[in-house]
Motif scaffolding. Structure first.
Motif, mmCIF file in Angstrom:
data_model
loop_
_atom_site.group_PDB
_atom_site.id
_atom_site.type_symbol
_atom_site.label_atom_id
_atom_site.label_comp_id
_atom_site.label_asym_id
_atom_site.label_seq_id
_atom_site.Cartn_x
_atom_site.Cartn_y
_atom_site.Cartn_z
ATOM 1 N N TRP A 104 21.237 57.679 7.217
ATOM 2 C CA TRP A 104 21.201 58.083 5.822
ATOM 3 C C TRP A 104 21.494 56.915 4.884
ATOM 4 O O TRP A 104 20.955 56.860 3.779
ATOM 5 C CB TRP A 104 22.172 59.230 5.571
ATOM 6 N N CYS A 105 22.310 55.984 5.287
ATOM 7 C CA CYS A 105 22.501 54.782 4.456
ATOM 8 C C CYS A 105 21.198 53.994 4.336
ATOM 9 O O CYS A 105 20.842 53.505 3.244
ATOM 10 C CB CYS A 105 23.594 53.902 5.068
ATOM 11 N N GLN A 106 20.474 53.876 5.446
ATOM 12 C CA GLN A 106 19.207 53.146 5.414
ATOM 13 C C GLN A 106 18.170 53.886 4.573
ATOM 14 O O GLN A 106 17.418 53.284 3.794
ATOM 15 C CB GLN A 106 18.684 52.959 6.848
ATOM 16 N N VAL A 107 18.119 55.219 4.701
ATOM 17 C CA VAL A 107 17.122 56.019 3.971
ATOM 18 C C VAL A 107 17.397 55.983 2.470
ATOM 19 O O VAL A 107 16.469 55.895 1.652
ATOM 20 C CB VAL A 107 17.127 57.468 4.509
ATOM 21 N N ILE A 108 18.664 56.029 2.092
ATOM 22 C CA ILE A 108 18.994 56.111 0.664
ATOM 23 C C ILE A 108 18.835 54.769 -0.029
ATOM 24 O O ILE A 108 18.289 54.681 -1.138
ATOM 25 C CB ILE A 108 20.426 56.660 0.492
ATOM 26 N N PHE A 109 19.276 53.697 0.601
ATOM 27 C CA PHE A 109 19.399 52.424 -0.113
ATOM 28 C C PHE A 109 18.328 51.400 0.251
ATOM 29 O O PHE A 109 18.318 50.314 -0.322
ATOM 30 C CB PHE A 109 20.783 51.820 0.166
ATOM 31 N N ASP A 110 17.417 51.673 1.183
ATOM 32 C CA ASP A 110 16.396 50.709 1.584
ATOM 33 C C ASP A 110 15.104 50.984 0.804
ATOM 34 O O ASP A 110 14.381 51.950 1.089
ATOM 35 C CB ASP A 110 16.146 50.798 3.090
ATOM 36 N N GLU A 111 14.802 50.150 -0.167
ATOM 37 C CA GLU A 111 13.605 50.330 -0.973
ATOM 38 C C GLU A 111 12.337 50.037 -0.192
ATOM 39 O O GLU A 111 11.284 50.643 -0.432
ATOM 40 C CB GLU A 111 13.657 49.423 -2.214
ATOM 41 N N THR A 112 12.394 49.097 0.755
ATOM 42 C CA THR A 112 11.193 48.773 1.531
ATOM 43 C C THR A 112 10.770 49.957 2.409
ATOM 44 O O THR A 112 9.575 50.168 2.651
ATOM 45 C CB THR A 112 11.449 47.551 2.417
ATOM 46 N N LEU A 113 11.740 50.743 2.876
ATOM 47 C CA LEU A 113 11.402 51.942 3.649
ATOM 48 C C LEU A 113 10.670 52.952 2.773
ATOM 49 O O LEU A 113 9.688 53.573 3.215
ATOM 50 C CB LEU A 113 12.683 52.550 4.235
ATOM 51 N N HIS A 114 11.133 53.124 1.535
ATOM 52 C CA HIS A 114 10.469 54.050 0.619
ATOM 53 C C HIS A 114 9.020 53.630 0.376
ATOM 54 O O HIS A 114 8.102 54.472 0.418
ATOM 55 C CB HIS A 114 11.213 54.097 -0.706
ATOM 56 N N LYS A 115 8.782 52.349 0.162
ATOM 57 C CA LYS A 115 7.423 51.869 -0.101
ATOM 58 C C LYS A 115 6.536 52.017 1.134
ATOM 59 O O LYS A 115 5.342 52.337 1.019
ATOM 60 C CB LYS A 115 7.469 50.416 -0.556
ATOM 61 N N CYS A 116 7.108 51.786 2.289
ATOM 62 C CA CYS A 116 6.334 51.923 3.529
ATOM 63 C C CYS A 116 5.889 53.368 3.735
ATOM 64 O O CYS A 116 4.712 53.642 4.028
ATOM 65 C CB CYS A 116 7.174 51.443 4.715
ATOM 66 N N LEU A 117 6.815 54.319 3.575
ATOM 67 C CA LEU A 117 6.458 55.724 3.756
ATOM 68 C C LEU A 117 5.476 56.187 2.682
ATOM 69 O O LEU A 117 4.543 56.965 2.970
ATOM 70 C CB LEU A 117 7.721 56.586 3.724
ATOM 71 N N ASP A 118 5.653 55.716 1.449
ATOM 72 C CA ASP A 118 4.718 56.080 0.388
ATOM 73 C C ASP A 118 3.315 55.554 0.674
ATOM 74 O O ASP A 118 2.312 56.237 0.415
ATOM 75 C CB ASP A 118 5.209 55.551 -0.954
ATOM 76 N N SER A 119 3.218 54.339 1.172
ATOM 77 C CA SER A 119 1.906 53.767 1.475
ATOM 78 C C SER A 119 1.198 54.549 2.578
ATOM 79 O O SER A 119 -0.025 54.718 2.543
ATOM 80 C CB SER A 119 2.057 52.302 1.878
ATOM 81 N N TYR A 120 1.949 55.059 3.550
ATOM 82 C CA TYR A 120 1.309 55.859 4.599
ATOM 83 C C TYR A 120 0.798 57.187 4.034
ATOM 84 O O TYR A 120 -0.316 57.613 4.353
ATOM 85 C CB TYR A 120 2.291 56.117 5.746
ATOM 86 N N LEU A 121 1.621 57.851 3.222
ATOM 87 C CA LEU A 121 1.175 59.114 2.640
ATOM 88 C C LEU A 121 -0.046 58.915 1.757
ATOM 89 O O LEU A 121 -0.892 59.823 1.627
ATOM 90 C CB LEU A 121 2.301 59.745 1.811
#
Length: 753
Positions: free
Chosen positions: A78-95
């Motif tokens: 949950w720390c990685q999911v909340i505070f990692d912006e690169t993870l958000h961009k990666c998941l958004d690009s897949y969707l």
């Protein structure tokens, strides 16, 4: 000791900079690991080794990172999911860029397909874990805090949820339902976000209509300027622009359908914006135009035509299914689950929705083909005994009228054993559509898949228009017979350009190839050409023998009518008078003694019985009542009508009238000499004349009896009766209802009692 939720958990660790022990909350940015997630790119369209290698390398990085993320413990994840912006961009690009199920099936490298399948699974597991607030008894987050975390950190929003439904709904429906249901349950603010998103969705439909040169009702609040001429239509726009519009429409319709199918609770929010009516109106305007543009355009590559037709057919089906989901969730499902007292608003909503879309005949026809409206109405009739039969009959009649001129049988997909010989045309379109639908999965295949030319009802061409098409082909190919040309036109939807192209390129379907190319046209003469083209004021009347089998011959009059129907003959007809005379003659018979037949006297007894109680026989019932019988006997004397009077009676009546006129003239002569008369004398004379007139008419008036004695000394019986009679009969004079109106005002509080 019970475990604390993650949002309340505190961790003690050594500060790497100072070396001292410190206490941090479990959800803190410094606990996040330094890891950079790369963006996703879709698989390459061609089997280029360099592009394939690039995709595999990038996808392998993303898959490894996601697998590492899924293996983290609860707090680290949950720390990685909340505070990692690169993870958000990666998941958004897949969707955003991941291929959808309705996209064309690419000839991908097997290794690319395997990598894409594994990456697809890892992304879904990541979102599934992100939507779960309780993983075990010891690892969980407070539900209210969980809702704030996912909402404030944009881990989920409405566009992401829509993409999740369209990407992972196939095969993961149950998991996705729990996942999205938990998101909306823990954070109700997503319902308000959905409500604010729907105008944007409706604007998508308006944008498509605007690009096609069409206008939807309520689409634009601004009037069109005079210098703005709409020159772009689906038929003349560039091919690439047409492909973009069809792809955009297919993506939008499939995404909306997938979201409503996974999360039906959103239907109430959709209906707040009159989504059913807007969807049906858009369908009626855009779909026929786009289908006509796709069929009439000439394509260099036949696969482009098949792909466009497959997408527009898929869009049609998903729009109809989305409309059905809305009807089912908003109206039908609550009726099945509610009690009899609560179903009336849902029935009214159903009738209101269908009444608003009755003008959309094409949409109504396609909806009725997949989901018969008659079945839904039958359900309402079983659920409610107070259903408005007039409105339901009107809706069913409108559905029937939408099918006029169209074959109601469901189209059958015909597969030809030699697809290579029919790469262009309707047969190729049917085969490619059916094959693509099978590859998409069982969820996209049905007996009638809204695919191919059979899905769009084509009106048969006849008469001068058909002769023009035949001559158009024959001018370029004079060796062909009209019969052969007609068969080709029927096969290719009366598209002369496509027929000419397929004949020149030798790409006709097999059964046309086997026909004799010099075959002549067999004209079928119309047995009744004048009757079928006859339109005048007598069309379909009661004597039209061409439109009805039986005619009432008794109502047909040949020649001049008989004399008995004239006015004189009707007056001379005394049959009715004779019938009534016999009837009324029965009232003049008075029988003093009733003859008794032999043997009937025993019923009543021969002798008088002394035991008969005659105590009350001599009493005059009603003689001493307060109401006298004066009002019954003091009626207006019977006057013989002037028409029925004899000659002597008429002269007597005229003499009475003359006497009255002479008395009035004499009275006028007596008063003529007086300049000013005494008003009291005038009033007495007027009262005397009035009493004389009433006496002649038979009215009895005694004002002294009504006045009575002085108040407080009692009144005699005659005064009481006169006052009661005056009260009862005052309605015959002016202002007769003053007592009733006074009582009414008093009951309303207008007069203080």
């Amino acid at each position: 000791m019970p475990a604390l939720p993650l949002d309340e958990l505190q961790l003690t660790e050594r500060d790497p900079k100072t070396g001292k022990m410190r206490t941090l909350p479990a959800l803190h940015p410094e606990i996040k690991a330094d890891r950079s997630f790369v963006l996703y790119r879709p698989p390459p369209l061609a089997r280029d080794p360099a592009l394939v290698e690039e995709f595999l390398e990038r996808a392998r990085f993303i898959a490894d990172d996601l697998n590492w993320l899924l293996a983290l413990p609860h707090d680290k994840f949950w720390c990685q999911v909340i505070f990692d912006e690169t993870l958000h961009k990666c998941l958004d690009s897949y969707l955003r860029f991941a291929p959808r199920k309705f996209d064309a099936v690419l000839d991908c490298h097997p290794e690319v397909s395997d990598m894409q399948r594994g990456l697809h699974r890892s992304v879904f597991l990541t979102f599934l874990r992100m939507s779960t607030h309780k993983e075990s008894k010891d690892h969980f987050i407070t539900p209210s805090v969980f809702g704030e975390i996912i909402y404030n950190n944009f881990l989920f929003d409405i566009p992401k949820i829509l993409d999740l439904c369209v990407l992972f709904g196939k095969g993961n429906g149950l998991l996705l339902q729990k996942m999205i249901g938990n998101i909306f349950t823990q954070q109700p603010s997503y319902f308000s976000d959905l409500d604010e998103t729907l105008p944007t969705v409706l604007q998508v439909f308006n944008n498509i209509l605007q690009q096609c040169g069409l206008q939807c009702e309520g689409a634009s609040a601004e009037p069109q300027k005079l210098e703005e001429k709409v020159n772009v239509t689906p038929g003349n726009m560039p091919l690439q622009e047409l492909k973009d519009i069809v792809l955009y429409l297919c993506d939008t319709c499939t995404t909306l359908w997938a979201f409503l199918d996974i999360f039906p609770l959103a239907c109430q929010t959709f209906q707040k914006h009159e989504f059913c009516y807007r969807l049906a109106s858009f369908y009626e305007l855009a779909i026929p135009e786009l289908e006509a543009a796709i069929k009439k355009r000439h394509y260099e590559d036949n696969s482009v035509f098949a792909d466009l037709w497959r997408r527009i057919s898929h869009s049609r089906k998903k729009m109809v299914e989305a409309f059905h989901i809305l009807i089912n969730q908003v109206c039908l499902q609550p009726i099945l689950e509610s009690s009899c007292e609560n179903i009336q608003p849902f029935i009214e909503e159903f009738l209101q929705i269908f009444t608003s879309v009755l003008q959309e005949r094409r949409f109504l026809r396609d909806y009725d083909k997949l989901f018969p409206v008659e079945d839904d109405v039958s359900l309402l009739q079983q659920a409610s005994s107070t259903l408005d039969e007039t409105r339901t009959a009107y809706i069913l009649q409108a559905v029937e009228s939408a099918w006029e001129g169209v074959d109601r049988k469901k189209a059958q997909v015909i597969k030809d054993p030699a697809p290579a010989a029919a790469s262009n045309g309707a047969s190729a379109m049917l085969e490619s559509t059916a094959g693509d639908m099978e590859e998409l999965g069982a969820g996209y295949v049905s007996e009638d898949e809204c695919a191919g030319a059979a899905a769009a009802p084509i009106a048969r061409v006849s008469g001068v228009e058909l002769d023009s098409l035949i001559s158009q082909v024959k001018d370029l190919l004079p060796d062909l017979g009209e019969g052969f040309i007609l068969a080709c036109l029927e096969e290719y939807s009366y598209n002369a350009e496509q027929v000419i192209n397929n004949i020149l390129e030798e790409k006709l379907v097999p059964y046309l190839d086997k026909l004799d190319r010099t075959m002549q046209r067999q004209l079928k003469p119309d047995p009744t050409p004048l009757v079928t083209s006859r339109y005048n004021v007598f069309q379909n009347d009661e004597f039209d023998v061409f439109s009805r089998d039986s005619v009432d011959v008794s109502r047909i009059q040949k020649g001049k009518r008989r004399e008995k129907d004239t006015t004189r003959s009707l007056l001379n007809d005394k049959r009715l008078v004779a019938e009534q005379k016999e009837r009324y003659s029965q009232y003049s018979l008075v029988v003093e003694e009733l003859p008794v037949q032999h043997g009937e006297a025993q019923l009543y007894g021969e002798d008088y019985e002394d035991e008969y109680d005659d105590t009350y026989d001599g009493n005059q019932v009603g003689a001493n009542d307060a109401d006298s019988d004066d009002e019954l006997i003091s009626r207006r004397p019977f006057t013989i009508p002037q028409v029925l009077r004899t000659k002597g009676q008429e002269e007597g009546q005229e003499e009475e009238e003359e006497d009255e006129e002479e008395e009035e003239e004499a009275e006028k002569e007596r008063t003529k000499d007086h300049f000013v008369q005494d008003p009291a004398v005038l009033r007495e004379r007027a009262e005397a004349r009035r009493l004389a007139f009433l006496a002649r008419k038979g009215y009895k008036h005694d004002s002294s009896a009504v006045v009575g004695n002085v108040k407080g000394h009692g009144q005699n019986r005659e005064t009481v009766q006169e006052r009661r009679k005056k009260e009862a009969n005052k309605s015959t004079r002016a202002n007769h209802n003053r007592r009733a109106m006074a009582d009414r005002k008093r009951s309303k509080g207008m007069i203080p009692s």
